[in-house]
Design a protein around this motif. Structure first.
Motif, PDB file in Angstrom:
ATOM      1  N   ASN A   1      68.265  70.381  48.209  1.00  0.00           N
ATOM      2  CA  ASN A   1      66.931  70.994  48.167  1.00  0.00           C
ATOM      3  C   ASN A   1      66.895  72.266  49.004  1.00  0.00           C
ATOM      4  OD1 ASN A   1      67.161  69.834  50.671  1.00  0.00           O
ATOM      5  ND2 ASN A   1      65.078  68.991  50.717  1.00  0.00           N
TER       6      ASN A   1
ATOM      7  N   GLY B   1      68.280  77.765  47.211  1.00  0.00           N
ATOM      8  CA  GLY B   1      68.577  78.177  45.855  1.00  0.00           C
ATOM      9  C   GLY B   1      69.166  79.572  45.773  1.00  0.00           C
TER      10      GLY B   1
ATOM     11  N   LYS C   1      72.850  74.611  38.268  1.00  0.00           N
ATOM     12  CA  LYS C   1      71.402  74.684  38.094  1.00  0.00           C
ATOM     13  C   LYS C   1      70.793  75.035  39.443  1.00  0.00           C
ATOM     14  CE  LYS C   1      71.341  71.123  34.473  1.00  0.00           C
ATOM     15  NZ  LYS C   1      70.792  69.787  34.075  1.00  0.00           N
ATOM     16  N   THR C   2      70.071  76.128  39.498  1.00  0.00           N
ATOM     17  CA  THR C   2      69.522  76.579  40.768  1.00  0.00           C
ATOM     18  C   THR C   2      68.167  77.233  40.570  1.00  0.00           C
ATOM     19  OG1 THR C   2      69.970  77.951  42.718  1.00  0.00           O
ATOM     20  CG2 THR C   2      70.723  78.793  40.590  1.00  0.00           C
ATOM     21  N   LYS C   3      67.334  77.101  41.604  1.00  0.00           N
ATOM     22  CA  LYS C   3      65.992  77.697  41.564  1.00  0.00           C
ATOM     23  C   LYS C   3      65.537  77.973  42.984  1.00  0.00           C
ATOM     24  CE  LYS C   3      61.168  76.632  40.492  1.00  0.00           C
ATOM     25  NZ  LYS C   3      60.767  76.686  41.912  1.00  0.00           N
ATOM     26  N   GLN C   4      64.997  79.161  43.191  1.00  0.00           N
ATOM     27  CA  GLN C   4      64.420  79.510  44.479  1.00  0.00           C
ATOM     28  C   GLN C   4      62.972  79.055  44.550  1.00  0.00           C
ATOM     29  OE1 GLN C   4      65.270  83.770  44.452  1.00  0.00           O
ATOM     30  NE2 GLN C   4      66.924  83.451  45.946  1.00  0.00           N
ATOM     31  N   ASP C   5      62.484  78.873  45.782  1.00  0.00           N
ATOM     32  CA  ASP C   5      61.150  78.310  45.967  1.00  0.00           C
ATOM     33  C   ASP C   5      60.068  79.229  45.419  1.00  0.00           C
ATOM     34  OD1 ASP C   5      59.211  76.547  46.718  1.00  0.00           O
ATOM     35  OD2 ASP C   5      59.185  77.161  48.834  1.00  0.00           O
TER      36      ASP C   5
ATOM     37  N   GLY D   1      64.119  78.397  36.972  1.00  0.00           N
ATOM     38  CA  GLY D   1      65.460  78.459  37.513  1.00  0.00           C
ATOM     39  C   GLY D   1      66.450  78.935  36.472  1.00  0.00           C
TER      40      GLY D   1
ATOM     41  N   LYS E   1      63.227  72.888  43.139  1.00  0.00           N
ATOM     42  CA  LYS E   1      63.789  73.794  44.147  1.00  0.00           C
ATOM     43  C   LYS E   1      65.143  73.282  44.615  1.00  0.00           C
ATOM     44  CE  LYS E   1      63.327  75.060  48.972  1.00  0.00           C
ATOM     45  NZ  LYS E   1      62.674  74.748  50.251  1.00  0.00           N
ATOM     46  N   GLY E   2      66.079  74.205  44.778  1.00  0.00           N
ATOM     47  CA  GLY E   2      67.400  73.848  45.266  1.00  0.00           C
ATOM     48  C   GLY E   2      68.475  74.139  44.250  1.00  0.00           C
ATOM     49  N   THR E   3      69.636  73.491  44.452  1.00  0.00           N
ATOM     50  CA  THR E   3      70.803  73.744  43.615  1.00  0.00           C
ATOM     51  C   THR E   3      71.461  72.426  43.234  1.00  0.00           C
ATOM     52  OG1 THR E   3      71.189  75.848  44.739  1.00  0.00           O
ATOM     53  CG2 THR E   3      73.014  74.951  43.466  1.00  0.00           C
TER      54      THR E   3
END
Length: 620
Positions: A61, A64, A113-117, A122, A142-144
């Motif tokens: 978590n 990202g 798979k990644t997404k910033q807050d 993502g 959120k996270g990677t």
């Protein structure tokens, strides 16, 4: 002449780099866990299938990555940790080389798979053998999430060199433990083949150690704390009575990075000097904080070795701090010259004079006044020149009147003589012959033969005898057991329990009876006849240590290893006195073996000295 030097293609260079970075599935686990920590994650989940050969997935978590960073992270020498060469000597993060993800992507199927807050969507990237297959926008938390499948799919030779699932999983658990011990504030989870092996909530250092190694670990730990200008030391060391044969519970962490250092290990052993049995290793979990510019962590590809600027000072500080902790908590004997404050005179009595006790004497007291005079038949003269009265025997002789009558009745009875027909060794009475055996220095057995003299090593000979017995029992499954009055309860770590479960079928064929097997302990109600109850824990510990790093692939090799380890542990030791009957039984059993010449570890069990050899010794 044409040029013969050329640049390697990127995919070939990545595969060569992968040989240094990715040696086995555990190497991938280490790199991915460290990346998740650098991403400031507080919850990290590791999912493994088939000991990492099929699947390795790390979900965190953390902060990202953007779409640009997600693509660049798979390029060689791409990193966010350093900008200049000087940054190598001021590192505060784990991964910094920029080769790990590129090497992993070159030899496996990778999904990122990644997404910033702050982003709404993502990114989902798929790579197979360094080739980008797809890149999409996706709805993600959120996270990677980093997923590695089919490791070494394009290098079958490397895949064939991988060990069994038990061995590879042990290496993965080792890397997981090292990372988890260094960061107790992070929530870690390990799932293997759908079952949860570790669930480690956020805690302090002591609780994290107990959660990983088992509940009984808490009573073994002695805290260590030292703060100097050179290094700050914290952590725990184990009590000497809980020392083991293996070094599986020895951890050094420098700036939250696990390292191996024989030099620092020697400092710990010096602190335990005189407290450990021969061959035992203490447990320690020590965390060292040093200025980053005083160490060089870039001297080994795996980053498990560190070069210190002032090793000698660090050695002295570490040794003294551990020795001080052992003495402070009454683990080691110390000289204490401090006086007990309870023996000091209270302040109120400082100037007060002492009271003289009064002595009263009763002048009329006579201790012999109420006693009756005793008539004596004779007087005895003492060394002081006075006559001492001798008491008569009338008073105590009356106590034995009835006993004398009973004794006469007993004397009139007759008992049948009982002949002893059994003995500890089932053999006929030994006749004294010229070929009788002799024991020398409680180590060798000497016997004469037709051509000269035979010298037998009693320990190695007994190992051969027991080895063939144990191996026969395991193979034929006909071993006998002795029941224990009180079942044994032995505690092990989760890593050791995985290995014990692999060994249980073979151990049961040797005579062990297991009543219950739990996550961190086993219950034993029966043991082989040739093993003492006090030797069971030592035997299992040696068995685990012998097979821990090299679990055989085939069942026969596993049984052979068990028989060897048990024979070595149970065999009569050097320094044990053997009677003449025991010596002859050992000699007879040795030469009844299939291969009496060597021990299970290919050491000679006996040597022969001919008469000619002896004559040469006396020749001038």
């Amino acid at each position: 002449m044409s040029s013969i030097i050329q640049l390697l293609p990127d995919h070939v260079a990545n595969q060569i780099a992968a040989g240094e970075v990715v040696q086995r599935p555990a190497s991938v686990v280490k790199e991915l866990l460290e990346n998740a920590i650098d991403a400031k994650a507080t919850d990290i989940k590791l999912i493994v299938k088939d000991a990492g050969k099929t699947l390795i997935q790390v979900i965190d978590n953390g902060i990202g990555m953007s779409v640009t960073d997600a693509r660049l992270c798979f390029e060689r020498h791409a990193t966010s940790k350093i900008r200049h060469a000087e940054d190598l000597f001021d590192l505060h993060t784990k991964g910094f080389r920029g080769e790990a993800l590129a090497s992993i992507a070159a030899i496996a199927h990778v999904e990122l798979k990644t997404k910033q807050d702050q982003e709404e969507l993502g990114h989902h990237i798929i790579i197979e053998g360094s080739k980008f297959v797809s890149q999409e926008v996706a709805v993600l938390p959120k996270g990677t999430s980093f997923l590695v499948k089919n490791l070494f799919f394009n290098i079958p030779a490397r895949r064939n060199f991988l060990k069994s699932e038990t061995v590879e999983m042990k290496h993965i658990m080792d890397e997981f433990q090292r990372v988890a011990l260094a960061h107790p504030s992070i929530y870690f989870t390990l799932i293997h083949n759908g079952s949860e092996n570790y669930n480690l909530p956020s805690s302090n250092y002591r609780q994290r150690i107990v959660n990983i190694l088992g509940g009984r670990t808490n009573e073994k730990l002695v805290p260590v704390s030292e703060d100097t200008e050179i290094v700050t030391i914290s952590g725990f060391v184990g009590k000497p009575e809980y020392a083991k044969k293996s070094r599986s519970e020895q951890f050094f962490f420098v700036n939250d990075r696990f390292i191996k250092s024989g030099y620092l290990h020697h400092a710990i052993m010096s602190a335990y000097d005189g407290l450990l049995k021969e061959g035992n290793q203490p447990s320690y979990f020590l965390y060292l904080k040093v200025p980053p510019h005083t160490i060089d962590i870039n001297i080994h590809p795996t980053k498990t070795e560190i070069k210190f600027d002032d090793e000698q000072a660090l050695y002295a500080i570490l040794r003294s701090s551990v020795k001080h902790s052992l003495g402070q908590f009454n683990v080691a004997p110390v000289l204490d010259f401090e006086r007990d404050p309870n023996l000091d005179t209270p302040y109120a009595y400082k100037d007060k004079s002492s009271d003289v006790p009064l002595i009263q004497v009763d002048a009329n007291f006579n201790p012999f006044l109420d006693e009756k005079p005793i008539k004596t038949s004779s007087n005895s003269y003492t060394s002081s020149g006075n006559y001492a009265k001798k008491e008569t025997a009338h008073s105590w002789e009356s106590l034995y009147v009835d006993l004398r009558q009973d004794t006469k009745e007993v004397e009139s009875l007759s008992f049948e003589s009982e002949e002893v027909t059994g003995s500890f060794f089932e053999s006929k009475e030994v006749e004294i012959t010229p070929s009788r055996t002799y024991q020398i220095h409680k180590k060798y057995i000497v016997s004469s033969i037709k051509s000269g003299m035979l010298v037998i090593d009693q320990n190695k000979a007994h190992q051969r005898v027991l080895y063939e017995q144990f191996l026969s029992n395991i193979t034929l499954k006909k071993a006998s057991s002795q029941q224990l009055l009180f079942p044994l309860e032995l505690h092990f770590t989760k890593e050791e329990m995985l290995l014990i479960q692999e060994l249980i079928p073979s151990l049961e064929n040797t005579g062990f009876i297991f009543d219950g097997i739990h996550k961190d302990c086993i219950h034993i109600s029966g043991i082989p006849v040739s093993i003492q109850e006090s030797e069971v824990s030592i035997l299992l510990e040696e068995l685990i240590n012998g097979l821990q790093n090299n679990v055989p692939e085939s069942n026969f090799c596993l049984n052979d290893g068990i028989a060897k380890t048990m024979a070595k542990s149970v065999a009569v030791k050097t320094g044990t006195y053997l009677t003449e009957l025991e010596q002859e039984n050992l000699v007879n059993a040795l030469f009844a073996c299939k291969d009496p010449n060597v021990s299970p570890f290919n050491k000679p069990t006996f040597i022969t000295l001919s008469v000619e050899d002896l004559d040469k010794k006396f020749a001038l």
